[in-house]
Design a protein around this motif. Structure first.
Motif, PDB file in Angstrom:
ATOM      1  N   HIS A  16       0.840  -1.306   0.106  1.00  0.00           N
ATOM      2  CA  HIS A  16       0.102  -0.017  -0.242  1.00  0.00           C
ATOM      3  C   HIS A  16       0.809   1.470   0.007  1.00  0.00           C
ATOM      4  N   VAL A  17       2.171   1.356  -0.319  1.00  0.00           N
ATOM      5  CA  VAL A  17       2.829   2.324  -0.335  1.00  0.00           C
ATOM      6  C   VAL A  17       3.726   2.308  -1.669  1.00  0.00           C
ATOM      7  N   ALA A  18       4.271   3.464  -1.936  1.00  0.00           N
ATOM      8  CA  ALA A  18       5.036   3.658  -3.219  1.00  0.00           C
ATOM      9  C   ALA A  18       6.135   2.630  -3.312  1.00  0.00           C
ATOM     10  N   PRO A  19       6.531   2.389  -4.963  1.00  0.00           N
ATOM     11  CA  PRO A  19       7.334   0.978  -4.952  1.00  0.00           C
ATOM     12  C   PRO A  19       8.745   1.260  -4.351  1.00  0.00           C
ATOM     13  N   SER A  20       9.131   2.669  -4.235  1.00  0.00           N
ATOM     14  CA  SER A  20      10.336   3.111  -3.819  1.00  0.00           C
ATOM     15  C   SER A  20      10.536   2.629  -2.287  1.00  0.00           C
ATOM     16  N   ARG A  21       9.478   2.796  -1.376  1.00  0.00           N
ATOM     17  CA  ARG A  21       9.284   2.573  -0.030  1.00  0.00           C
ATOM     18  C   ARG A  21       9.184   1.063   0.086  1.00  0.00           C
ATOM     19  N   ALA A  22       8.283   0.406  -0.798  1.00  0.00           N
ATOM     20  CA  ALA A  22       7.881  -0.965  -0.585  1.00  0.00           C
ATOM     21  C   ALA A  22       9.062  -1.642  -0.821  1.00  0.00           C
ATOM     22  N   ALA A  23      10.065  -1.494  -1.675  1.00  0.00           N
ATOM     23  CA  ALA A  23      10.970  -2.296  -1.856  1.00  0.00           C
ATOM     24  C   ALA A  23      11.888  -2.495  -0.380  1.00  0.00           C
ATOM     25  N   ALA A  24      12.227  -1.433   0.294  1.00  0.00           N
ATOM     26  CA  ALA A  24      13.080  -1.642   1.490  1.00  0.00           C
ATOM     27  C   ALA A  24      12.351  -2.312   2.496  1.00  0.00           C
ATOM     28  N   LEU A  25      10.930  -2.286   2.453  1.00  0.00           N
ATOM     29  CA  LEU A  25      10.207  -3.254   3.553  1.00  0.00           C
ATOM     30  C   LEU A  25      10.308  -4.478   3.133  1.00  0.00           C
ATOM     31  N   ARG A  26      10.029  -4.793   1.727  1.00  0.00           N
ATOM     32  CA  ARG A  26      10.315  -6.357   1.327  1.00  0.00           C
ATOM     33  C   ARG A  26      11.829  -6.823   1.698  1.00  0.00           C
ATOM     34  N   GLU A  27      12.768  -5.902   1.754  1.00  0.00           N
ATOM     35  CA  GLU A  27      13.983  -6.449   2.063  1.00  0.00           C
ATOM     36  C   GLU A  27      14.399  -6.881   3.641  1.00  0.00           C
ATOM     37  N   GLU A  28      13.590  -5.917   4.392  1.00  0.00           N
ATOM     38  CA  GLU A  28      13.514  -6.334   5.848  1.00  0.00           C
ATOM     39  C   GLU A  28      12.509  -7.630   6.000  1.00  0.00           C
ATOM     40  N   ALA A  29      11.396  -7.706   5.288  1.00  0.00           N
ATOM     41  CA  ALA A  29      10.651  -8.994   5.439  1.00  0.00           C
ATOM     42  C   ALA A  29      11.479 -10.222   5.172  1.00  0.00           C
ATOM     43  N   GLU A  30      12.303 -10.018   4.089  1.00  0.00           N
ATOM     44  CA  GLU A  30      13.294 -11.029   3.695  1.00  0.00           C
ATOM     45  C   GLU A  30      14.101 -11.608   4.846  1.00  0.00           C
ATOM     46  N   THR A  31      14.608 -10.592   5.727  1.00  0.00           N
ATOM     47  CA  THR A  31      15.443 -11.063   7.013  1.00  0.00           C
ATOM     48  C   THR A  31      14.448 -11.768   7.773  1.00  0.00           C
ATOM     49  N   ALA A  32      13.491 -11.309   8.184  1.00  0.00           N
ATOM     50  CA  ALA A  32      12.618 -11.790   9.251  1.00  0.00           C
ATOM     51  C   ALA A  32      12.123 -13.262   8.647  1.00  0.00           C
ATOM     52  N   LEU A  33      11.664 -13.200   7.309  1.00  0.00           N
ATOM     53  CA  LEU A  33      11.386 -14.517   6.945  1.00  0.00           C
ATOM     54  C   LEU A  33      12.572 -15.558   6.991  1.00  0.00           C
ATOM     55  N   GLU A  34      13.754 -15.109   6.606  1.00  0.00           N
ATOM     56  CA  GLU A  34      14.821 -16.135   7.034  1.00  0.00           C
ATOM     57  C   GLU A  34      14.899 -16.464   8.485  1.00  0.00           C
ATOM     58  N   GLN A  35      14.841 -15.562   9.053  1.00  0.00           N
ATOM     59  CA  GLN A  35      14.739 -16.134  10.551  1.00  0.00           C
ATOM     60  C   GLN A  35      13.727 -17.244  11.152  1.00  0.00           C
ATOM     61  N   THR A  36      12.442 -16.844  10.528  1.00  0.00           N
ATOM     62  CA  THR A  36      11.387 -17.694  10.763  1.00  0.00           C
ATOM     63  C   THR A  36      11.519 -18.965  10.155  1.00  0.00           C
ATOM     64  N   LEU A  37      12.159 -18.967   8.970  1.00  0.00           N
ATOM     65  CA  LEU A  37      12.642 -20.513   8.447  1.00  0.00           C
ATOM     66  C   LEU A  37      13.569 -21.129   9.169  1.00  0.00           C
ATOM     67  N   THR A  38      14.667 -20.525   9.661  1.00  0.00           N
ATOM     68  CA  THR A  38      15.871 -21.336   9.865  1.00  0.00           C
ATOM     69  C   THR A  38      15.995 -21.128  11.472  1.00  0.00           C
ATOM     70  N   ALA A  39      15.063 -20.555  12.215  1.00  0.00           N
ATOM     71  CA  ALA A  39      15.124 -20.891  13.874  1.00  0.00           C
ATOM     72  C   ALA A  39      15.080 -22.358  14.227  1.00  0.00           C
ATOM     73  N   PRO A  40      15.933 -22.816  14.994  1.00  0.00           N
ATOM     74  CA  PRO A  40      15.682 -24.166  15.538  1.00  0.00           C
ATOM     75  C   PRO A  40      14.676 -24.280  16.357  1.00  0.00           C
ATOM     76  N   PRO A  41      13.819 -25.512  16.293  1.00  0.00           N
ATOM     77  CA  PRO A  41      12.692 -25.745  17.306  1.00  0.00           C
ATOM     78  C   PRO A  41      13.164 -25.404  18.741  1.00  0.00           C
ATOM     79  N   ASP A  42      12.401 -24.621  19.448  1.00  0.00           N
ATOM     80  CA  ASP A  42      12.646 -24.221  20.818  1.00  0.00           C
ATOM     81  C   ASP A  42      12.381 -25.385  21.885  1.00  0.00           C
ATOM     82  N   GLY A  43      11.551 -26.366  21.449  1.00  0.00           N
ATOM     83  CA  GLY A  43      11.050 -27.172  22.454  1.00  0.00           C
ATOM     84  C   GLY A  43      10.037 -26.496  23.145  1.00  0.00           C
ATOM     85  N   GLY A  44       9.379 -25.540  22.655  1.00  0.00           N
ATOM     86  CA  GLY A  44       8.207 -24.868  23.515  1.00  0.00           C
ATOM     87  C   GLY A  44       6.691 -25.260  23.162  1.00  0.00           C
TER      88      GLY A  44
END
Length: 416
Positions: A297-325
């Motif tokens: 919902h924002v301009a493409p120039s702003r959206a690109a930076a947000l998607r880069e941040e989302a990529e780092t958060a998704l990588e963390q979501t993908l690779t974090a080990p099971p926490d036994g919780g």
């Protein structure tokens, strides 16, 4: 966000498409767990006492209000009904449909204009509005959308104006997201003459005041800046108000200090030292969902930076080990599964769907070995965000019904 428009469905939505043929060998395994979850949810609903059909009761001595487990989405009947409605839509079962309608009958009877419980998508009346709207779509039952609209009219304007915790869980951000789910009823006045759009704009006014206050914001989707930013950006898309989109971007910028550049990962707020950095409510999964939502919902120039941040958060979501919780949606493994499924649909990345399947099957391995899913307390077992109803909903989406609206992302079942 949602399914394509079409004829012959509530609010102009397309008829539900049956799930695609699953491409993994665990389809029967998922079906077996779904049958078990359905029996457990129905048993607990059937054994609930009284017309309120209470599932759980949670109280807190301080902090934001907590749900009483009756009509809230977090622990109560609306969440269980969401799962039963999704199951009925996917498998075509009239029995599951009837179970769902029986469960929400007391809520439908309460859909009258009187003062509402507290704000919030998880703890307040708004969460029930969201659940009824989604169930109306899944069951193709227009009268449920009428009930949701009447229930929205009960939302208390004073609660919005005096909101001290304007987050998704307990505050005005969550109320706003749930009101947008009303879609074709958004501009229809209720019994008090107020439209859901009017109420959503009141929520936005409160959020803008909160955004202007000098403080270090909490991070996360449920309790922090990510959820508030998502709500503002979605209303900006509906209203065309650029000030709302700008406020959403500023909030996410303030949340950026939770990124540890040296470690390449997102951390949680100091206010939440025990929270998991890989939980939907406080951690990287919710941060990823928010950035993907705002980027739409924002301009493409702003959206690109947000998607880069989302990529780092998704990588963390993908690779974090099971926490036994825990396994549930709010703080556990299936919150990560659901996040990856949403992100797969928004980005088209096949590795996200593969990661969701791998996480889910590891959790199923553990559940089969232990004799059940890891849930905080048996009294919460039938609930959506802290119990097996939400796990079942995620398994339905994992099994091929990926166009079911995602409650973790508060996707609207109807276009606004």
């Amino acid at each position: 966000m949602g399914l394509a428009k079409g004829a012959g469905a509530v609010g102009g939505r397309a008829p539900f498409s049956p799930p695609a043929e699953p491409d993994e060998p665990g389809a029967e395994r998922i079906a077996r767990h779904l049958r078990r979850i359905a029996r457990d949810v129905e048993r607990r609903l059937g054994s609930a006492e009284g017309s309120e059909r209470r599932i759980a009761s949670v109280r807190a001595s301080d902090g934001p209000p907590t749900p009483d487990g009756t009509f809230d989405l977090y622990l109560g009947v609306p969440g269980s009904a969401l799962f039963l409605a999704a199951l009925a839509r996917v498998d075509g079962s009239s029995d599951d449909r009837e179970r769902c309608l029986r469960a929400i009958a007391p809520l439908r009877r309460s859909a009258a204009p009187r003062e509402a419980p507290p704000n919030g998508a998880l703890t307040g009346t708004a969460g029930a509005v969201y659940a009824l709207s989604v169930v109306a779509h899944l069951l193709d039952e227009p009268s449920l959308l009428d009930d949701a609209h009447r229930l929205a009219d009960r939302i208390d304007l004073r609660a919005i104006a005096e909101d001290r915790f304007p987050d998704v869980a307990c505050g005005s951000a969550g109320t706003l997201l749930c009101l947008l789910a009303l879609g074709p009823r958004l501009d229809q006045p209720g019994p008090r003459g107020r439209t859901p759009r009017d109420l959503a704009l009141r929520c936005a006014d409160r959020l803008l005041v909160w955004c202007g206050e000098e403080r270090r914001v909490r991070s996360g989707f449920s309790h922090g800046a990510s959820g508030v930013a998502t709500a503002l950006a979605r209303l900006a898309a509906v209203t065309g108000r650029e000030d709302l989109a700008s406020a959403a971007l500023r909030l996410l910028a303030r949340e950026r200090d939770r990124f540890d550049a040296a470690a390449g990962r997102w951390t949680v707020s100091e206010q939440d030292p025990l929270a998991s950095p890989c939980s939907w409510c406080f951690g990287a999964p919710g941060l990823a969902l928010a950035r993907l939502a705002v980027a739409e919902h924002v301009a493409p120039s702003r959206a690109a930076a947000l998607r880069e941040e989302a990529e780092t958060a998704l990588e963390q979501t993908l690779t974090a080990p099971p926490d036994g919780g825990l396994d549930h949606l709010c703080c556990g493994v299936f919150g990560r599964v659901e996040t990856l499924l949403v992100a797969h649909r928004l980005t088209g990345r096949p590795d996200l769907a593969e990661g969701a399947r791998a996480l889910a099957h590891r959790a199923l391995d553990a559940a089969e070995e232990a004799g059940g899913f890891r849930i905080d307390h048996p009294s919460l077992a039938a609930s959506f965000f802290r119990g097996v109803a939400g796990i079942g909903y995620a398994l339905l989406r994992l099994g091929g019904a990926s166009d079911l609206p995602s409650p973790l992302h508060f996707e609207a079942p109807f276009p606004p």
